[in-house]
Design a protein around this motif. Structure first.
Motif, PDB file in Angstrom:
ATOM      1  N   HIS A  19       0.799  -1.236   0.000  1.00 24.99           N
ATOM      2  CA  HIS A  19       0.000   0.000   0.000  1.00 24.99           C
ATOM      3  C   HIS A  19       0.829   1.282   0.000  1.00 24.99           C
ATOM      4  O   HIS A  19       0.308   2.341   0.293  1.00 24.99           O
ATOM      5  CB  HIS A  19      -1.009  -0.008   1.154  1.00 24.99           C
ATOM      6  CG  HIS A  19      -1.880  -1.219   1.125  1.00 24.99           C
ATOM      7  ND1 HIS A  19      -2.840  -1.423   0.159  1.00 24.99           N
ATOM      8  CD2 HIS A  19      -1.894  -2.324   1.918  1.00 24.99           C
ATOM      9  CE1 HIS A  19      -3.428  -2.589   0.369  1.00 24.99           C
ATOM     10  NE2 HIS A  19      -2.870  -3.157   1.418  1.00 24.99           N
ATOM     11  N   GLN A  20       2.104   1.173  -0.393  1.00 22.06           N
ATOM     12  CA  GLN A  20       2.919   2.373  -0.571  1.00 22.06           C
ATOM     13  C   GLN A  20       2.490   3.065  -1.860  1.00 22.06           C
ATOM     14  O   GLN A  20       2.044   2.417  -2.801  1.00 22.06           O
ATOM     15  CB  GLN A  20       4.410   2.004  -0.664  1.00 22.06           C
ATOM     16  CG  GLN A  20       4.996   1.438   0.606  1.00 22.06           C
ATOM     17  CD  GLN A  20       4.994   2.459   1.725  1.00 22.06           C
ATOM     18  OE1 GLN A  20       5.397   3.598   1.546  1.00 22.06           O
ATOM     19  NE2 GLN A  20       4.498   2.042   2.892  1.00 22.06           N
ATOM     20  N   PRO A  21       2.641   4.401  -1.942  1.00 21.39           N
ATOM     21  CA  PRO A  21       2.310   5.094  -3.192  1.00 21.39           C
ATOM     22  C   PRO A  21       3.169   4.574  -4.338  1.00 21.39           C
ATOM     23  O   PRO A  21       4.360   4.299  -4.166  1.00 21.39           O
ATOM     24  CB  PRO A  21       2.644   6.559  -2.896  1.00 21.39           C
ATOM     25  CG  PRO A  21       2.636   6.664  -1.407  1.00 21.39           C
ATOM     26  CD  PRO A  21       3.077   5.318  -0.883  1.00 21.39           C
ATOM     27  N   LEU A  22       2.547   4.422  -5.506  1.00 22.67           N
ATOM     28  CA  LEU A  22       3.277   3.965  -6.686  1.00 22.67           C
ATOM     29  C   LEU A  22       4.036   5.116  -7.323  1.00 22.67           C
ATOM     30  O   LEU A  22       3.572   6.255  -7.324  1.00 22.67           O
ATOM     31  CB  LEU A  22       2.312   3.368  -7.706  1.00 22.67           C
ATOM     32  CG  LEU A  22       1.655   2.059  -7.293  1.00 22.67           C
ATOM     33  CD1 LEU A  22       0.550   1.691  -8.272  1.00 22.67           C
ATOM     34  CD2 LEU A  22       2.679   0.941  -7.191  1.00 22.67           C
ATOM     35  N   THR A  23       5.195   4.803  -7.866  1.00 22.03           N
ATOM     36  CA  THR A  23       5.984   5.763  -8.638  1.00 22.03           C
ATOM     37  C   THR A  23       5.801   5.433 -10.114  1.00 22.03           C
ATOM     38  O   THR A  23       4.957   4.603 -10.467  1.00 22.03           O
ATOM     39  CB  THR A  23       7.476   5.661  -8.256  1.00 22.03           C
ATOM     40  OG1 THR A  23       7.956   4.362  -8.635  1.00 22.03           O
ATOM     41  CG2 THR A  23       7.688   5.880  -6.762  1.00 22.03           C
ATOM     42  N   ASP A  24       6.613   6.005 -10.977  1.00 19.57           N
ATOM     43  CA  ASP A  24       6.549   5.686 -12.401  1.00 19.57           C
ATOM     44  C   ASP A  24       7.000   4.252 -12.688  1.00 19.57           C
ATOM     45  O   ASP A  24       6.581   3.660 -13.672  1.00 19.57           O
ATOM     46  CB  ASP A  24       7.418   6.656 -13.208  1.00 19.57           C
ATOM     47  CG  ASP A  24       6.843   8.065 -13.219  1.00 19.57           C
ATOM     48  OD1 ASP A  24       5.652   8.237 -12.892  1.00 19.57           O
ATOM     49  OD2 ASP A  24       7.591   8.990 -13.555  1.00 19.57           O
ATOM     50  N   TYR A  25       7.853   3.678 -11.824  1.00 17.00           N
ATOM     51  CA  TYR A  25       8.271   2.279 -11.953  1.00 17.00           C
ATOM     52  C   TYR A  25       7.235   1.414 -11.247  1.00 17.00           C
ATOM     53  O   TYR A  25       6.910   1.637 -10.075  1.00 17.00           O
ATOM     54  CB  TYR A  25       9.651   2.052 -11.324  1.00 17.00           C
ATOM     55  CG  TYR A  25      10.008   0.586 -11.247  1.00 17.00           C
ATOM     56  CD1 TYR A  25      10.562  -0.068 -12.342  1.00 17.00           C
ATOM     57  CD2 TYR A  25       9.759  -0.148 -10.102  1.00 17.00           C
ATOM     58  CE1 TYR A  25      10.874  -1.413 -12.286  1.00 17.00           C
ATOM     59  CE2 TYR A  25      10.067  -1.498 -10.030  1.00 17.00           C
ATOM     60  CZ  TYR A  25      10.623  -2.130 -11.126  1.00 17.00           C
ATOM     61  OH  TYR A  25      10.920  -3.465 -11.073  1.00 17.00           O
ATOM     62  N   GLN A  26       6.689   0.429 -11.982  1.00 17.99           N
ATOM     63  CA  GLN A  26       5.690  -0.460 -11.408  1.00 17.99           C
ATOM     64  C   GLN A  26       5.879  -1.872 -11.959  1.00 17.99           C
ATOM     65  O   GLN A  26       6.448  -2.062 -13.031  1.00 17.99           O
ATOM     66  CB  GLN A  26       4.280   0.036 -11.748  1.00 17.99           C
ATOM     67  CG  GLN A  26       3.998   1.421 -11.206  1.00 17.99           C
ATOM     68  CD  GLN A  26       2.679   1.987 -11.673  1.00 17.99           C
ATOM     69  OE1 GLN A  26       1.812   1.278 -12.174  1.00 17.99           O
ATOM     70  NE2 GLN A  26       2.516   3.293 -11.510  1.00 17.99           N
ATOM     71  N   VAL A  27       5.379  -2.842 -11.206  1.00 13.22           N
ATOM     72  CA  VAL A  27       5.373  -4.227 -11.661  1.00 13.22           C
ATOM     73  C   VAL A  27       3.912  -4.652 -11.754  1.00 13.22           C
ATOM     74  O   VAL A  27       3.179  -4.595 -10.770  1.00 13.22           O
ATOM     75  CB  VAL A  27       6.160  -5.153 -10.710  1.00 13.22           C
ATOM     76  CG1 VAL A  27       6.213  -6.567 -11.282  1.00 13.22           C
ATOM     77  CG2 VAL A  27       7.575  -4.622 -10.470  1.00 13.22           C
ATOM     78  N   LEU A  28       3.501  -5.043 -12.965  1.00 16.08           N
ATOM     79  CA  LEU A  28       2.109  -5.390 -13.222  1.00 16.08           C
ATOM     80  C   LEU A  28       1.932  -6.903 -13.299  1.00 16.08           C
ATOM     81  O   LEU A  28       2.779  -7.621 -13.831  1.00 16.08           O
ATOM     82  CB  LEU A  28       1.658  -4.782 -14.552  1.00 16.08           C
ATOM     83  CG  LEU A  28       1.916  -3.288 -14.749  1.00 16.08           C
ATOM     84  CD1 LEU A  28       1.438  -2.857 -16.132  1.00 16.08           C
ATOM     85  CD2 LEU A  28       1.258  -2.477 -13.656  1.00 16.08           C
ATOM     86  N   PHE A  29       0.834  -7.380 -12.762  1.00 15.09           N
ATOM     87  CA  PHE A  29       0.427  -8.783 -12.846  1.00 15.09           C
ATOM     88  C   PHE A  29      -0.870  -8.790 -13.643  1.00 15.09           C
ATOM     89  O   PHE A  29      -1.877  -8.245 -13.205  1.00 15.09           O
ATOM     90  CB  PHE A  29       0.236  -9.338 -11.431  1.00 15.09           C
ATOM     91  CG  PHE A  29      -0.284 -10.752 -11.341  1.00 15.09           C
ATOM     92  CD1 PHE A  29       0.054 -11.728 -12.271  1.00 15.09           C
ATOM     93  CD2 PHE A  29      -1.103 -11.112 -10.285  1.00 15.09           C
ATOM     94  CE1 PHE A  29      -0.423 -13.031 -12.150  1.00 15.09           C
ATOM     95  CE2 PHE A  29      -1.582 -12.409 -10.155  1.00 15.09           C
ATOM     96  CZ  PHE A  29      -1.246 -13.369 -11.084  1.00 15.09           C
ATOM     97  N   ASP A  30      -0.821  -9.349 -14.852  1.00 13.88           N
ATOM     98  CA  ASP A  30      -1.942  -9.281 -15.782  1.00 13.88           C
ATOM     99  C   ASP A  30      -2.368 -10.655 -16.272  1.00 13.88           C
ATOM    100  O   ASP A  30      -1.591 -11.605 -16.260  1.00 13.88           O
ATOM    101  CB  ASP A  30      -1.563  -8.474 -17.031  1.00 13.88           C
ATOM    102  CG  ASP A  30      -1.390  -6.988 -16.770  1.00 13.88           C
ATOM    103  OD1 ASP A  30      -1.746  -6.513 -15.680  1.00 13.88           O
ATOM    104  OD2 ASP A  30      -0.884  -6.298 -17.672  1.00 13.88           O
ATOM    105  N   ARG A  31      -3.621 -10.700 -16.741  1.00 17.58           N
ATOM    106  CA  ARG A  31      -4.129 -11.863 -17.463  1.00 17.58           C
ATOM    107  C   ARG A  31      -4.553 -11.371 -18.841  1.00 17.58           C
ATOM    108  O   ARG A  31      -5.340 -10.434 -18.969  1.00 17.58           O
ATOM    109  CB  ARG A  31      -5.333 -12.477 -16.778  1.00 17.58           C
ATOM    110  CG  ARG A  31      -5.929 -13.640 -17.592  1.00 17.58           C
ATOM    111  CD  ARG A  31      -7.210 -14.128 -17.034  1.00 17.58           C
ATOM    112  NE  ARG A  31      -8.279 -13.183 -17.371  1.00 17.58           N
ATOM    113  CZ  ARG A  31      -9.562 -13.510 -17.348  1.00 17.58           C
ATOM    114  NH1 ARG A  31      -9.945 -14.697 -16.978  1.00 17.58           N
ATOM    115  NH2 ARG A  31     -10.472 -12.598 -17.664  1.00 17.58           N
ATOM    116  N   ARG A  32      -3.997 -11.996 -19.859  1.00 16.29           N
ATOM    117  CA  ARG A  32      -4.380 -11.679 -21.234  1.00 16.29           C
ATOM    118  C   ARG A  32      -5.167 -12.843 -21.807  1.00 16.29           C
ATOM    119  O   ARG A  32      -4.821 -13.994 -21.576  1.00 16.29           O
ATOM    120  CB  ARG A  32      -3.148 -11.476 -22.113  1.00 16.29           C
ATOM    121  CG  ARG A  32      -2.352 -10.264 -21.795  1.00 16.29           C
ATOM    122  CD  ARG A  32      -1.185 -10.182 -22.742  1.00 16.29           C
ATOM    123  NE  ARG A  32      -0.359  -9.031 -22.436  1.00 16.29           N
ATOM    124  CZ  ARG A  32       0.825  -8.817 -22.967  1.00 16.29           C
ATOM    125  NH1 ARG A  32       1.334  -9.671 -23.838  1.00 16.29           N
ATOM    126  NH2 ARG A  32       1.522  -7.761 -22.634  1.00 16.29           N
TER     127      ARG A  32
END
Length: 146
Positions: A9-22
């Motif tokens: 729950h820390q604020p996100l910066t421009d660097y992020q790691v996404l977990f997606d389903r396509r």
């Protein structure tokens, strides 16, 4: 876009790691004596967003476990095993592909874009193991076009 990490729950910066389903299907284009695999993405659902690879390591593992999916790595096919039931996945037909991506987010007043730094296929899941409405709608649409 989310404003805080789904794990810490820390604020996100421009660097992020996404977990997606396509929801995707593969096409295999001839390239000399070989082929080039091209993923045709039919839809994409963001499952979670993390502030770091440390948070994503915990969150992604938990997310896969909650869905009953084994981390088997992504495949370019044309056939692979379903990470949920173990059956065959015909990659030329619509199927679910779970992945993790490290990205840099670029925002302007009118649009948001991503630069992908790294992506990793986590698992492929057959149509029978992804029975949600969005998947079925995309599958029916893709089948009508095929």
């Amino acid at each position: 876009m989310k404003k805080e990490c789904d794990l810490c729950h820390q604020p996100l910066t421009d660097y992020q790691v996404l977990f997606d389903r396509r929801i995707e299907r593969m096409e295999y284009l001839p390239m000399g004596d070989d082929f080039q695999a091209v993923a045709m993405v039919l839809s994409c659902d963001g499952i979670a967003c993390y502030c770091s690879t440390d948070c994503s390591a915990v969150g992604v593992q938990k997310g896969l476990q909650e869905r009953g999916i084994s981390k088997t790595g992504g495949s370019i096919g044309p056939l692979t095993s379903c990470a949920k039931c173990g059956g065959l996945v015909d990659m030329t037909r619509p199927h679910a592909h779970y992945l993790e991506m490290e990205v840099i987010v670029h925002k302007t007043p009118t649009q948001t874009s991503l630069t992908v730094l790294y992506d990793e296929g986590l698992a492929d899941v057959c149509i029978n193991c992804e029975p949600d409405g969005a998947f079925l709608a995309v599958t029916q649409q893709a089948a009508a076009l095929a």
